[in-house]
Design an enzyme around this catalytic site. Structure first.
Site, mmCIF file in Angstrom:
data_model
loop_
_atom_site.group_PDB
_atom_site.id
_atom_site.type_symbol
_atom_site.label_atom_id
_atom_site.label_comp_id
_atom_site.label_asym_id
_atom_site.label_seq_id
_atom_site.Cartn_x
_atom_site.Cartn_y
_atom_site.Cartn_z
ATOM 1 C CG HIS A 135 9.031 12.348 -12.788
ATOM 2 N ND1 HIS A 135 7.809 12.949 -12.944
ATOM 3 C CD2 HIS A 135 8.775 11.029 -12.568
ATOM 4 C CE1 HIS A 135 6.856 12.038 -12.827
ATOM 5 N NE2 HIS A 135 7.417 10.862 -12.593
ATOM 6 C CB CYS A 177 7.177 10.359 -15.864
ATOM 7 S SG CYS A 177 5.881 9.394 -15.111
ATOM 8 C CG ASN A 182 4.351 10.085 -10.708
ATOM 9 O OD1 ASN A 182 4.278 10.902 -11.634
ATOM 10 N ND2 ASN A 182 4.973 8.924 -10.830
HETATM 11 N N1 ACO Z 1 0.295 0.296 1.461
HETATM 12 C C1 ACO Z 1 0.815 -0.670 2.225
HETATM 13 N N2 ACO Z 1 1.636 -1.626 1.751
HETATM 14 C C2 ACO Z 1 1.940 -1.582 0.439
HETATM 15 C C3 ACO Z 1 1.423 -0.611 -0.415
HETATM 16 C C4 ACO Z 1 0.568 0.361 0.131
HETATM 17 N N3 ACO Z 1 0.033 1.369 -0.600
HETATM 18 N N4 ACO Z 1 1.901 -0.810 -1.672
HETATM 19 C C5 ACO Z 1 2.704 -1.898 -1.600
HETATM 20 N N5 ACO Z 1 2.718 -2.376 -0.327
HETATM 21 C C6 ACO Z 1 3.452 -3.525 0.174
HETATM 22 C C7 ACO Z 1 3.757 -4.535 -0.900
HETATM 23 O O1 ACO Z 1 2.672 -5.405 -1.091
HETATM 24 C C8 ACO Z 1 4.966 -5.229 -0.326
HETATM 25 O O2 ACO Z 1 4.530 -6.163 0.628
HETATM 26 P P1 ACO Z 1 5.277 -7.600 0.793
HETATM 27 O O3 ACO Z 1 6.686 -7.267 1.199
HETATM 28 O O4 ACO Z 1 4.467 -8.283 1.840
HETATM 29 O O5 ACO Z 1 5.199 -8.239 -0.577
HETATM 30 C C9 ACO Z 1 5.708 -4.126 0.421
HETATM 31 O O6 ACO Z 1 4.734 -3.082 0.636
HETATM 32 C C10 ACO Z 1 6.890 -3.562 -0.342
HETATM 33 O O7 ACO Z 1 6.515 -3.309 -1.698
HETATM 34 P P2 ACO Z 1 7.531 -2.711 -2.736
HETATM 35 O O8 ACO Z 1 6.839 -2.577 -4.060
HETATM 36 O O9 ACO Z 1 8.801 -3.485 -2.719
HETATM 37 O O10 ACO Z 1 7.773 -1.245 -2.107
HETATM 38 P P3 ACO Z 1 8.803 -0.152 -2.511
HETATM 39 O O11 ACO Z 1 9.611 0.242 -1.331
HETATM 40 O O12 ACO Z 1 9.546 -0.481 -3.784
HETATM 41 O O13 ACO Z 1 7.869 1.113 -2.819
HETATM 42 C C11 ACO Z 1 6.984 2.284 -4.740
HETATM 43 C C12 ACO Z 1 6.905 1.016 -3.861
HETATM 44 C C13 ACO Z 1 6.579 3.461 -3.884
HETATM 45 C C14 ACO Z 1 6.022 2.119 -5.912
HETATM 46 C C15 ACO Z 1 8.424 2.495 -5.257
HETATM 47 O O14 ACO Z 1 8.920 1.282 -5.755
HETATM 48 C C16 ACO Z 1 8.545 3.533 -6.347
HETATM 49 O O15 ACO Z 1 8.375 4.707 -6.115
HETATM 50 N N6 ACO Z 1 8.907 3.121 -7.589
HETATM 51 C C17 ACO Z 1 9.212 4.028 -8.701
HETATM 52 C C18 ACO Z 1 8.004 4.724 -9.254
HETATM 53 C C19 ACO Z 1 8.431 5.551 -10.453
HETATM 54 O O16 ACO Z 1 9.463 6.180 -10.474
HETATM 55 N N7 ACO Z 1 7.657 5.511 -11.524
HETATM 56 C C20 ACO Z 1 8.118 6.181 -12.733
HETATM 57 C C21 ACO Z 1 7.268 7.203 -13.193
HETATM 58 S S1 ACO Z 1 5.541 6.763 -13.213
HETATM 59 C C22 ACO Z 1 5.053 6.860 -14.851
HETATM 60 O O17 ACO Z 1 5.809 6.851 -15.780
HETATM 61 C C23 ACO Z 1 3.554 6.954 -15.121
#
Ligand code: ACO
Length: 334
Positions: free
Chosen positions: A257, A117, A287
């Site tokens: 980003h 990214c 993204n």
């Molecule tokens: N729908 C419903 N529930 C979901 C979903 C979904 N799509 N995805 C995950 N959940 C659930 C999980 O299973 C988890 O359930 P549990 O508590 O029963 O285990 C709960 O939601 C919380 O999951 P988390 O992963 O802790 O959620 P979080 O608030 O961290 O959000 C996210 C996830 C959106 C991916 C976030 O962590 C994020 O944006 N991370 C950074 C992404 C990023 O910056 N990437 C870098 C660039 S990408 C690249 O380089 C290609």
């Protein structure tokens, strides 16, 4: 780096998003998720998905044509093409060579650059350095991705996040103005396991087994990545400003980003730069990895938000880990 010699500017921007739009409501029918979860956790409402016949170079070529038109240049004027991508058309030749052929940039030398990214900001810095050293006079710097081709559509933790698209800028030397003022970049390979595509490379070449284990799709430990993304982007932004004797108050626009609205909100708070000065389009595009920054830039330029004389701060973070920030004075109108 700091520019106190040759002046390098962005003289044209362009972007292209595929026609098909995939909404959160569509995703509700594909995996166990909800519009409410996706919008509150990420800010994303819809994303564009390329057609089966479209590869990354097709998206990148169209963005390039638009950037060249905005710059008032023909493809023959381009002597360097760099494509930042994690979804090349093929392992080789480079996607940049396919773009060269599609747009008719017969005088260019071409290569791809992979920094996930952060790729577009790394490529912008490479283009800058070629221009200041006399290695090129007109560079086309592109971020293009068909992330839908490496998305596991059965994995709700990743498939709701990504979209396809491409953005391009034309870089040229200028006689006056400030242009690109400085940039910083960093990497931390010890954290590679948190975000990657494990299969299909020389570590795990494609095989029946890698396909059964779904290793050719993106894997991410989202909440871990989140924390590093906020910290690294804030550090990079502060570093590029302080190294160039600039303050956050000097910044007119931040182009971050576009991974997650909560990440952008956290950066806004930590930097002390109001969210109204961030160009955000992830609600409509998701993204797009290396394409996120140049697409958001092009949209802001075409909407007339970024004006001549504005100080623009770019900041990105991605797999590797990699991160980077660049600061420039916008010095042309479109
Ligand atoms: N729908 C419903 N529930 C979901 C979903 C979904 N799509 N995805 C995950 N959940 C659930 C999980 O299973 C988890 O359930 P549990 O508590 O029963 O285990 C709960 O939601 C919380 O999951 P988390 O992963 O802790 O959620 P979080 O608030 O961290 O959000 C996210 C996830 C959106 C991916 C976030 O962590 C994020 O944006 N991370 C950074 C992404 C990023 O910056 N990437 C870098 C660039 S990408 C690249 O380089 C290609």
């Amino acid at each position: 780096m700091t520019s106190n010699g040759p002046i390098v500017s962005i003289v044209g921007t362009g972007s292209y998003l595929p026609e098909r739009i995939l909404t959160n409501a569509d995703l509700e029918k594909m995996v166990e998720t909800s519009d409410e979860w996706i919008t509150t956790r990420t800010g994303i409402r819809s994303r564009h998905i390329a057609a089966a016949h479209e590869a990354t170079s097709d998206l990148a070529a169209e963005a390039s044509r638009r950037a060249l038109a905005a710059a008032g240049l023909t493809a023959e004027a381009v002597d360097l093409i760099v494509v930042a991508t994690v979804t090349p058309d093929m392992p080789f030749p480079s996607t940049a060579c396919f773009v060269q052929d599609k747009i008719g940039a017969k005088n260019a030398f071409c290569f791809d650059l992979e920094a996930a990214c952060s790729g577009f900001l790394y490529a912008l810095d490479v283009g800058y350095r070629y221009l200041v050293s006399g290695g090129a006079r007109t560079a086309l710097i592109i971020g293009g991705e068909k992330l839908s081709s490496v998305t596991d559509w059965q994995d709700r933790t990743t498939c709701v996040l990504f979209g396809d698209g491409a953005g391009a800028v034309v870089l040229q030397l200028r006689d006056s103005g400030r242009g690109i003022i400085g940039s910083v970049a960093g990497s931390d390979g010890t954290l590679a396991d948190l975000l990657n595509i494990p299969g299909g490379g020389s570590r795990h070449p494609s095989s029946q087994e890698t396909i059964e284990q779904r290793l050719h799709f993106m894997k991410m430990q989202g909440n871990e990545v989140f924390k590093h993304a906020v910290r690294c982007m804030c550090d990079a932004a502060n570093k590029v400003l302080s190294r160039n004797n600039l303050k956050t108050d000097d910044v007119a626009w931040v182009i971050p980003h576009q991974a997650n609205l909560r990440i952008i909100q956290a950066i806004s708070t930590r930097l002390g730069i109001g969210l109204d000065r961030f160009c955000v389009n992830l609600d409509k595009v998701g993204n797009m990895s290396g394409a996120s920054v140049p697409v958001a830039l092009d949209e802001a330029v075409r909407a007339g938000r970024i004006k001549k004389g504005d100080l623009v701060l770019f900041v990105a973070f991605g797999g590797g880990f990699t991160w980077g920030a660049s600061v420039m004075e916008w010095d042309h109108g479109q």
